[in-house]
Design a protein around this motif. Structure first.
Motif, PDB file in Angstrom:
ATOM      1  N   ALA A  33      48.254  62.558  47.412  1.00 12.64           N
ATOM      2  CA  ALA A  33      48.815  61.222  47.194  1.00 12.64           C
ATOM      3  C   ALA A  33      49.204  61.068  45.730  1.00 12.64           C
ATOM      4  CB  ALA A  33      47.801  60.154  47.586  1.00 12.64           C
ATOM      5  N   LEU A  34      50.477  60.779  45.480  1.00 17.55           N
ATOM      6  CA  LEU A  34      50.954  60.511  44.131  1.00 17.55           C
ATOM      7  C   LEU A  34      51.149  59.011  43.958  1.00 17.55           C
ATOM      8  CD1 LEU A  34      53.508  63.463  43.841  1.00 17.55           C
ATOM      9  CD2 LEU A  34      51.096  63.419  43.178  1.00 17.55           C
ATOM     10  N   VAL A  35      51.705  58.588  42.846  1.00 21.14           N
ATOM     11  CA  VAL A  35      51.794  57.159  42.542  1.00 21.14           C
ATOM     12  C   VAL A  35      52.613  56.407  43.587  1.00 21.14           C
ATOM     13  CG1 VAL A  35      52.600  55.446  40.851  1.00 21.14           C
ATOM     14  CG2 VAL A  35      51.548  57.592  40.068  1.00 21.14           C
ATOM     15  N   ASP A  36      53.813  56.895  43.865  1.00 20.03           N
ATOM     16  CA  ASP A  36      54.694  56.180  44.790  1.00 20.03           C
ATOM     17  C   ASP A  36      55.191  57.052  45.927  1.00 20.03           C
ATOM     18  OD1 ASP A  36      56.169  57.836  43.253  1.00 20.03           O
ATOM     19  OD2 ASP A  36      57.692  56.357  42.669  1.00 20.03           O
ATOM     20  N   CYS A  37      54.499  58.155  46.176  1.00 21.79           N
ATOM     21  CA  CYS A  37      54.923  59.046  47.256  1.00 21.79           C
ATOM     22  C   CYS A  37      53.752  59.889  47.740  1.00 21.79           C
ATOM     23  CB  CYS A  37      56.069  59.946  46.790  1.00 21.79           C
ATOM     24  SG  CYS A  37      55.618  61.033  45.431  1.00 21.79           S
ATOM     25  N   VAL A  38      54.005  60.581  48.853  1.00 15.31           N
ATOM     26  CA  VAL A  38      53.015  61.513  49.418  1.00 15.31           C
ATOM     27  C   VAL A  38      53.628  62.918  49.380  1.00 15.31           C
ATOM     28  CG1 VAL A  38      51.767  62.193  51.493  1.00 15.31           C
ATOM     29  CG2 VAL A  38      51.948  59.785  50.881  1.00 15.31           C
ATOM     30  N   TYR A  39      52.838  63.867  48.921  1.00 13.53           N
ATOM     31  CA  TYR A  39      53.305  65.240  48.723  1.00 13.53           C
ATOM     32  C   TYR A  39      52.639  66.145  49.763  1.00 13.53           C
ATOM     33  CZ  TYR A  39      54.414  69.501  46.041  1.00 13.53           C
ATOM     34  OH  TYR A  39      54.886  70.726  45.627  1.00 13.53           O
ATOM     35  N   ILE A  40      53.437  66.703  50.688  1.00 17.74           N
ATOM     36  CA  ILE A  40      52.915  67.568  51.756  1.00 17.74           C
ATOM     37  C   ILE A  40      53.457  68.975  51.541  1.00 17.74           C
ATOM     38  CG2 ILE A  40      52.765  67.931  54.250  1.00 17.74           C
ATOM     39  CD1 ILE A  40      53.520  64.952  54.589  1.00 17.74           C
ATOM     40  N   THR A  41      52.580  69.974  51.609  1.00 14.74           N
ATOM     41  CA  THR A  41      53.035  71.363  51.455  1.00 14.74           C
ATOM     42  C   THR A  41      52.569  72.196  52.640  1.00 14.74           C
ATOM     43  OG1 THR A  41      51.077  72.077  50.211  1.00 14.74           O
ATOM     44  CG2 THR A  41      52.922  71.210  48.943  1.00 14.74           C
ATOM     45  N   LYS A  83      55.727  53.959  51.156  1.00 16.51           N
ATOM     46  CA  LYS A  83      56.128  52.570  51.332  1.00 16.51           C
ATOM     47  C   LYS A  83      55.561  52.030  52.637  1.00 16.51           C
ATOM     48  CE  LYS A  83      60.256  49.650  51.648  1.00 16.51           C
ATOM     49  NZ  LYS A  83      61.740  49.621  51.697  1.00 16.51           N
ATOM     50  N   VAL A  84      54.800  50.960  52.540  1.00 16.85           N
ATOM     51  CA  VAL A  84      54.226  50.311  53.723  1.00 16.85           C
ATOM     52  C   VAL A  84      55.216  49.269  54.223  1.00 16.85           C
ATOM     53  CG1 VAL A  84      52.310  48.960  54.638  1.00 16.85           C
ATOM     54  CG2 VAL A  84      51.899  50.678  52.859  1.00 16.85           C
ATOM     55  N   LYS A 107      45.953  57.396  54.145  1.00 18.69           N
ATOM     56  CA  LYS A 107      47.120  56.895  53.419  1.00 18.69           C
ATOM     57  C   LYS A 107      48.081  56.308  54.441  1.00 18.69           C
ATOM     58  CE  LYS A 107      49.648  56.280  49.720  1.00 18.69           C
ATOM     59  NZ  LYS A 107      49.210  55.376  48.633  1.00 18.69           N
ATOM     60  N   ILE A 108      48.194  54.972  54.433  1.00 17.56           N
ATOM     61  CA  ILE A 108      49.067  54.272  55.379  1.00 17.56           C
ATOM     62  C   ILE A 108      50.462  54.130  54.757  1.00 17.56           C
ATOM     63  CG2 ILE A 108      49.444  52.158  56.712  1.00 17.56           C
ATOM     64  CD1 ILE A 108      47.002  53.769  57.588  1.00 17.56           C
ATOM     65  N   LEU A 109      51.458  54.515  55.517  1.00 24.38           N
ATOM     66  CA  LEU A 109      52.843  54.305  55.090  1.00 24.38           C
ATOM     67  C   LEU A 109      53.740  54.258  56.308  1.00 24.38           C
ATOM     68  CD1 LEU A 109      54.528  57.544  54.153  1.00 24.38           C
ATOM     69  CD2 LEU A 109      52.059  57.542  53.972  1.00 24.38           C
ATOM     70  N   GLY A 110      54.960  53.804  56.115  1.00 21.74           N
ATOM     71  CA  GLY A 110      55.886  53.664  57.230  1.00 21.74           C
ATOM     72  C   GLY A 110      56.688  54.933  57.479  1.00 21.74           C
ATOM     73  N   PHE A 111      56.622  55.456  58.711  1.00 24.29           N
ATOM     74  CA  PHE A 111      57.403  56.636  59.090  1.00 24.29           C
ATOM     75  C   PHE A 111      57.441  56.735  60.612  1.00 24.29           C
ATOM     76  CE2 PHE A 111      53.037  57.995  58.593  1.00 24.29           C
ATOM     77  CZ  PHE A 111      52.801  58.873  59.640  1.00 24.29           C
ATOM     78  N   ASN A 120      61.946  55.625  64.789  1.00 22.47           N
ATOM     79  CA  ASN A 120      60.999  54.611  65.264  1.00 22.47           C
ATOM     80  C   ASN A 120      59.969  54.403  64.149  1.00 22.47           C
ATOM     81  OD1 ASN A 120      59.476  52.880  66.812  1.00 22.47           O
ATOM     82  ND2 ASN A 120      58.466  54.523  67.958  1.00 22.47           N
ATOM     83  N   MET A 121      60.317  53.583  63.157  1.00 24.82           N
ATOM     84  CA  MET A 121      59.506  53.426  61.954  1.00 24.82           C
ATOM     85  C   MET A 121      58.362  52.439  62.183  1.00 24.82           C
ATOM     86  SD  MET A 121      60.962  55.388  59.653  1.00 24.82           S
ATOM     87  CE  MET A 121      60.508  54.775  58.033  1.00 24.82           C
ATOM     88  N   ARG A 122      57.133  52.929  61.947  1.00 19.04           N
ATOM     89  CA  ARG A 122      55.946  52.083  62.028  1.00 19.04           C
ATOM     90  C   ARG A 122      54.965  52.563  60.972  1.00 19.04           C
ATOM     91  NH1 ARG A 122      55.932  48.819  66.288  1.00 19.04           N
ATOM     92  NH2 ARG A 122      53.719  48.402  66.113  1.00 19.04           N
ATOM     93  N   ASN A 123      53.942  51.758  60.713  1.00 13.26           N
ATOM     94  CA  ASN A 123      52.920  52.134  59.736  1.00 13.26           C
ATOM     95  C   ASN A 123      51.854  52.986  60.410  1.00 13.26           C
ATOM     96  OD1 ASN A 123      53.994  50.734  57.486  1.00 13.26           O
ATOM     97  ND2 ASN A 123      53.178  48.802  58.283  1.00 13.26           N
ATOM     98  N   TYR A 124      51.657  54.201  59.870  1.00 15.02           N
ATOM     99  CA  TYR A 124      50.648  55.127  60.386  1.00 15.02           C
ATOM    100  C   TYR A 124      49.870  55.716  59.223  1.00 15.02           C
ATOM    101  CZ  TYR A 124      53.641  55.099  64.574  1.00 15.02           C
ATOM    102  OH  TYR A 124      54.394  54.724  65.653  1.00 15.02           O
ATOM    103  N   ASP A 125      48.766  56.351  59.574  1.00 13.60           N
ATOM    104  CA  ASP A 125      47.973  57.110  58.597  1.00 13.60           C
ATOM    105  C   ASP A 125      48.552  58.529  58.540  1.00 13.60           C
ATOM    106  OD1 ASP A 125      46.167  58.404  57.017  1.00 13.60           O
ATOM    107  OD2 ASP A 125      44.432  58.081  58.331  1.00 13.60           O
ATOM    108  N   ILE A 126      49.280  58.844  57.494  1.00 13.69           N
ATOM    109  CA  ILE A 126      49.952  60.144  57.377  1.00 13.69           C
ATOM    110  C   ILE A 126      48.946  61.294  57.323  1.00 13.69           C
ATOM    111  CG2 ILE A 126      50.091  60.018  54.851  1.00 13.69           C
ATOM    112  CD1 ILE A 126      52.720  61.572  57.204  1.00 13.69           C
TER     113      ILE A 126
END
Length: 554
Positions: free
Chosen positions: A439-447, A518-519, A403-407, A366-372
């Motif tokens: 937050a990286l250039v074209d991705c989000v890094y979660i650890t 990716k938004v 950081k808004i992205l689609g997930f 269920n892909m939508r734009n959220y604040d990760i």
């Protein structure tokens, strides 16, 4: 040798005669000659020039008054003795002599007899020919050896040809592009009746397309550097169009000033099939073992909560059926235990259903734009109190506020909860769990990092495999079927991301998630859940947390 030029002994003797003809009996002029001169009169040496003394490593006192015969210890003493006093019968030739340092060497002697003032003089010119003779003899030996080798090569040409054709490996000579020679066994391996059918063909015509680039790299490397390529695997196409596996070894050599390559090939098609069959068998055995362990764990997972549920129900029945005064705290205690075990069963069933849906291709996001950042932070806060009760410190850190992205928020929440659940399972009291977002250039890094027991190195590569369990001992600290991390990886992969793990056994474990930043366009958002998710600490999230943490006991 005169001024670096070899001079014949006849020329040297001519020089001596010219000096004698001048009538100079002091003979001192002979000291200026660059060759050895010896003068004998009445059978005794009366003069030896400087070069002669150097040649024999001696002085005048060792020479004068002696005869040439005794001085040089010549083999043909009688011939020289008989020649004394006669203007003919000059003795010439090559001899081995010994100097005063006991060195034996070869000399060429020229002799002339002249009558001066009624006395017969014998003039000897000696030339050291040891090196020349050795070189000449060596040349003869080499010539003979070369002749013998050439004869043997010519005689054994057919034998070598037969030997090459008898070898189990196929032999070919080429320049990296075109065949110049192929053995019968080489042609036979590739389905050709006559080796001449391959001569002149290009390698690309028989080499599999998938190996073209590899062949090009190796040929370029081989022609630029003198080395041997050990056996590498290639696919060849036979004349009948059948693909076969070969091992090939190549080395370069120079022929007529041109670099060529000699290659040998060995058919390993059957060996490859046996190896692949063995690997498939080993994999099947391992899969069977994993399935056996899975069903064993599954039986345990199902039996344990059911036993607890039944036991709790019996105790509640005892309290409600036999006592008029119902013990509410005890009932609440056992209903809580029942609820936790129901969650365990629900978690197990959900995981099995989801992994089956993913395998079948029926699992959708269920892909939508959220604040990760907010999603991950809220999930972490939702379990913070529970984790602190375990005596474990939990830290959330981020370098961005939003950081808004689609997930799919539910799926990512499930991923983070699973990783936090694992961290709690394997982290002792006074340990620490850290969750961070970058937050990286074209991705989000979660650890998600914990200071728990860690993962052995031999298990790191298989940690995301289905049914994989790091701790299979009977005394393991927590329950599990080994499909949680496999499901986590599948969910991350479905988002176009990746998950990896770092660990030092006994020190720490860190899971790294990368999600594409990716938004989604409005038309790309899913219609399954148009309303935004409620990110507050509501009952729904508490229930999800309870389900994910249901197999952890105090």
């Amino acid at each position: 040798m005169r001024d670096g030029v070899t001079v014949d002994n006849d020329e040297l003797l001519s020089d001596v005669e010219n000096i004698v003809d001048r009538g100079n009996e002091s003979y001192e002029h002979f000291n200026f000659l660059p060759y050895a001169v010896l003068i004998q009169r009445d059978g005794k040496v009366i003069f030896a020039n400087t070069e002669l003394r150097k040649l024999l490593h001696c002085n005048d006192g060792s020479i004068l008054g002696k005869s040439v015969v005794s001085l040089l210890q010549l083999e043909r003493d009688s011939e020289i003795s008989n020649s004394i006093g006669e203007p003919f019968g000059v003795v010439e030739g090559e001899y081995k002599i010994k100097d005063f340092a006991s060195n034996i060497f070869d000399v060429d002697i020229k002799c002339n007899i002249k009558q001066i003032n009624s006395c017969w003089y014998e003039f000897f010119v000696l030339r050291d020919i040891t090196f020349e003779k050795k070189r000449y003899n060596d040349a003869i030996v080499k010539a003979e050896k070369y002749k013998n080798i050439l004869e043997k090569l010519i005689e054994s040409k057919e034998l070598y040809k037969k030997l090459i054709n008898m070898l189990p490996d196929g032999i070919s000579i080429h320049d990296g592009n075109t065949y110049f020679f192929v053995s019968e066994s080489y042609a036979r391996m590739l389905g050709y009746d006559n080796p001449k059918d391959l001569v002149g063909k290009r390698l690309e015509e028989v080499l599999g397309k998938e190996n073209q680039e590899l062949k090009k790299q190796r040929v370029e490397s081989l022609l630029s550097e003198d080395k041997m390529f050990l056996r590498g695997e290639y696919k060849f196409l036979t004349r009948q169009g059948i693909s076969k596996h070969f091992e090939s070894t190549s080395l370069r050599f120079l022929n007529n000033n041109n670099l060529n390559i000699l290659s040998s090939i060995r058919d390993i098609t059957d060996k490859k099939r046996v190896k692949e069959s063995r690997l498939l068998l080993e994999r099947a055995i391992e899969d069977d073992k994993l399935k056996t362990e899975f069903f064993s764990n599954m039986s345990h997972e199902l039996r344990t909560p059911l036993n607890i549920l039944l036991s709790s129900l019996q105790l509640i029945s005892m309290y409600t059926d036999t006592n008029e005064d119902v013990n509410i705290p005890s009932i609440r205690k056992y209903t809580s235990i029942m609820r936790q075990n129901c969650y365990r069963l629900l978690r197990l069933i959900n995981n099995l259903l989801d992994i089956t849906k993913i395998d079948s291709g029926f699992y959708t996001l269920n892909m939508r734009n959220y604040d990760i950042v907010k999603i991950v932070e809220d999930i972490t806060l939702s379990v913070a109190e529970y984790i602190k009760e375990k005596g474990i410190e939990i830290i959330f850190d981020t370098d961005i506020e939003e950081k808004i992205l689609g997930f799919d928020a539910d799926k990512i929440e499930r991923v983070i909860l699973n990783l936090l659940s694992n961290a709690v399972k394997f982290t002792k009291s006074s340990g620490k769990i850290e969750v961070s977002i970058q937050a990286l250039v074209d991705c989000v890094y979660i650890t998600v990092r914990d200071t728990g027991s860690g993962i052995p190195k031999d298990k790191l590569n298989n940690i995301f495999d289905r049914f994989m369990q790091v701790d299979k001992s009977l005394s393991k600290r927590s329950e599990g079927t080994g499909i949680g991390l496999a499901l986590v990886k599948s969910l991350v992969d479905m988002h176009g991301g990746s998950i990896t793990v770092e660990s030092e056994y006994g020190e720490y474990t860190q899971f790294n998630i990368i999600l594409p930043a990716k938004v989604l366009a409005v038309e790309d958002e899913s219609d399954l859940c148009p309303a935004p998710i409620n990110n507050d600490l509501d009952d729904k999230r508490v229930e999800r947390m309870s389900i994910e943490f249901s197999d952890i006991y105090v």
